[in-house]
Structure formats: C-alpha cells, structure tokens
Design an enzyme around this catalytic site. Structure first.
Site, PDB file in Angstrom:
ATOM      1  N   ASP A 247       0.794  -1.231   0.000  1.00  0.00           N
ATOM      2  CA  ASP A 247       0.000   0.000   0.000  1.00  0.00           C
ATOM      3  C   ASP A 247       0.824   1.278   0.000  1.00  0.00           C
ATOM      4  OD1 ASP A 247       0.791  -0.025   2.674  1.00  0.00           O
ATOM      5  OD2 ASP A 247      -1.237   0.213   3.483  1.00  0.00           O
ATOM      6  N   CYS A 372      -2.337   3.317   6.278  1.00  0.00           N
ATOM      7  CA  CYS A 372      -1.887   2.471   7.391  1.00  0.00           C
ATOM      8  C   CYS A 372      -2.702   2.713   8.657  1.00  0.00           C
ATOM      9  CB  CYS A 372      -0.419   2.743   7.709  1.00  0.00           C
ATOM     10  SG  CYS A 372       0.730   2.465   6.357  1.00  0.00           S
TER      11      CYS A 372
END
Length: 383
Positions: A247, A372
């Site tokens: 990511d 995150c």
C-alpha cells in the site's frame, strides 16, 4: 536513530526472542472476549466470499488510538493530534470508530470530538490497517478474516494488537475466519474483481509464514479471500518494519487502473526506487483476473528537500491514500508543487470524490501513512 528504529535494533540483537521487550514494561494483553459470535472457534472456510475494493461503500472506518509512551516517546501527543485530526476529517464523510484502551477512551473522545465514536477496546498502536481484520463479503453477511497479526514478523511486541482481530469481531458480532497464513491488511491490495496485489518480501517470509512457498501462500490467499489471480512483486526485505507493504507501492483506483509510487526525479537509486522499477515491469506484462492489461499511472513523490516532516523512517509516498465514502484522503507533505500534482492525479482517477489533503508529519515519521492508520468495513453507510 528515528522515532521507531529503536525496535529494529533491539529485535536485531535478539532481545525480543529472549523475552526482553523493546518497549520496556508493557500492559498485560487483553483477554479474548468470551461468549459472543466470533469469539469461539473460527469458521472453517470462506469459500465464495469476495474481498471488495476500497472505493466501494463502507459502513464504517476503524482507527486506533496510539497507546504507549514507550513506542512514541516524546512524540506521543503529537502523533495523537495527527490521528485525531485525521479521524475528524474522515468523520465528515463516513462513520468513524476509534478503538482506544479503556483508560484512554475519555481522552481520545475529547481529542476526536463527538462526530467520532470511541470504543473502549485495548490496542497498542495506531496501525489499524494491519491489526483490524479484513472483511470478506458473502451473500447476506460480512465475515472478518483474522490475519494473525504478529508485530510484522515479531519486530515489535503487540500483546493487545495480536488478539485485536478476535476481540473486535466479537464486539461487533461479526463471524470470524482465522486465516491459514500470517499477514497484515496493508500487504493486500485488490480491484474487487478477483485480482490481488502483494509483495513477496512481506508474505513469503519466515518471520510470518515459515516454510511456506509462494505457490502455497497463493493458494491460501485465493481460498481465504475469494481471489482468482495474484500478482506478485519483489518488494524490499528488512529495510522497514513491514518488509515493504504493497500500500506504499501500487494502489488500485479502478478495475484495470493502478497508481505506482515513483521516486522524486533525480533522487539517488535505492532499494525503494528499484522496487518501483521492478513493479513497473511486472505491471507492464500482467493481466488481471478479467484478462485486462493494466493501465499504470505514475504517482511521483515530493522533493525530499521541501517536505516538512523528518526522520529516518519518514514515509513520503502519496500512494498511502485512503478512499472513503465520497472522498479521498491523501497526505500533504509540504512540497506544494508535488502535493498539488498528487491531488490532481487522484482527482482525475477517482472522479466524483472530494480530494482532501491532510498533514500527517508525525504519522509519516513513524513509518506509515493515512492508509496504514485506517481500515474500512464494507457495507451500507451507517449514516
């Protein structure tokens, strides 16, 4: 030494394996909540489920209140301000749940405001993407897949975040499936149509899945998450706490369309730029689960000399954005030209959503970003 690199030093010295906590004294782990659906034995299979794309509708966003002075030292209050500000911004668009230790819940509520629901549930740190289960949709229900979080390969002790998946699913009465592998949510990126992007460095790694081959893990990913095709990238081993989550590298913005993190022009080549180059090669040759060639859009990083944040582990990737209901939340790093360019790229490829830049210097200095720090649960919006 950066704000979190002390942990990798301790872990590298073998102190964690010897039972010495790099955090110093820690709170006792939260016991598993008994007597609620999801708190007993996991269901044997989620065959027929679907791991949806992030741009689909969310019932809520989960976040976690950073708990430990021993992790953040003198920066704890600063990172809490970043987390509270991000939660308030997301709450303008969808329902936000902040998980907080019971003795910190009142303080978290004051910081986040009444638009955010604070749920007393013990956590260790703010990385909800990795500690909250991923959600697989089945006809008439959502199943939480517990990914067996182990502190990113036992690099940090997380006595409360380890059982968080089980405890959160019990709290919300969501059926639980225990994955047959160990991973984190930030290691998984999907188009919602059967294609999954992952890095080998993060999954095919003995610190998470000892003795398992890539082929074995691919079969388990497909069975557990309803995936038809997995695209593998090399990633980077051992240079950050996550072993290079996907990511911060490649993100879907639509079926067949990905944004690729790209180093600032002229920056010296390093492990991360080489990882991006390798990912570009994979993407150029790949087709997805529907047989489409992938359109690859560069998402350039800011000028390191112009960003407002600092630290050896500062994450300056715009790829760590979060797609919420009606909005996209992107990091704002202080390089105005680069920030504006990233905002334009996201606007072009996620039309119809507000693009909301958020300053996150303290979160980024801790080795992560907006994605995150958030975790979406699919479903009809709560409000």
């Amino acid at each position: 030494m950066s704000r979190r690199s002390v942990f990798s030093v301790f872990a590298g010295a073998g102190l964690l394996a010897a039972g010495v906590s790099a955090c110093g004294p820690s709170d006792p782990p939260t016991p598993v909540l008994p007597g609620l659906p999801g708190s007993g034995d996991p269901e044997p299979s989620v065959v027929g489920g679907r791991l949806g794309a992030e741009w689909e509708s969310h019932v809520r966003t989960y976040m976690s209140w950073p708990a430990q002075q021993s992790i953040w030292k003198q920066y704890l209050e600063d990172v809490r301000k970043d987390i509270a500000g991000l939660a308030r911004d997301i709450a303008e668009y969808e329902y936000v749940v902040m998980l907080a230790r019971p003795d910190q819940a009142d303080a978290a509520q004051r910081a986040c405001g009444n638009a955010v629901e604070v749920v007393p549930l013990a956590v260790d740190d703010l990385w909800a993407r990795d500690t909250v289960p991923v959600f697989v949709e089945q006809p008439g229900r959502v199943v939480g897949v517990d990914l067996n979080f182990n502190g990113w390969g036992n690099k940090q002790p997380h006595p409360n975040d380890g059982p968080l998946g089980r405890n959160l699913l019990a709290h919300y009465k969501i059926p639980r499936h225990q994955a047959p592998f160990t991973a984190e949510g930030g290691a998984l990126e999907t188009d919602g149509e059967g294609t999954l992007l992952v890095t080998e460095s993060s999954l095919v790694n003995d610190n998470r899945n000892p003795g398992k081959s890539r082929d074995q893990l691919e079969a388990e990913l497909k069975l557990t998450l309803g995936i038809e095709k997995v695209l593998w990238f090399d990633g980077v081993r051992g240079e950050d706490i996550t072993d290079a989550h996907i990511d911060c590298l490649v993100r879907y913005v639509a079926p067949g369309v990905v944004l690729l993190d790209k180093a600032f022009p002229g920056a010296p080549a390093d492990s991360w730029s080489r990882s991006s180059d390798q990912a570009r090669q994979v993407l150029a040759q790949a087709t997805d689960a529907r047989g489409r060639k992938l359109q690859v859009i560069d998402l350039p990083q800011p000028d390191p000399g112009r960003i407002t944040g600092e630290g050896d582990e500062f994450v300056s990737s715009y790829a760590n954005f979060y797609i919420a209901n009606g909005a996209v939340f992107m990091p704002e790093f202080g390089d105005r030209q680069a920030d504006d360019r990233a905002r334009g790229i996201l606007r072009d490829h996620l039309p119809g959503r507000d693009i909301v830049p958020v300053p996150i210097d303290e979160i980024a200095a801790g080795g992560g970003g907006i994605h995150c720090s958030t975790h979406d649960q699919p479903g009809k919006p709560a409000r």
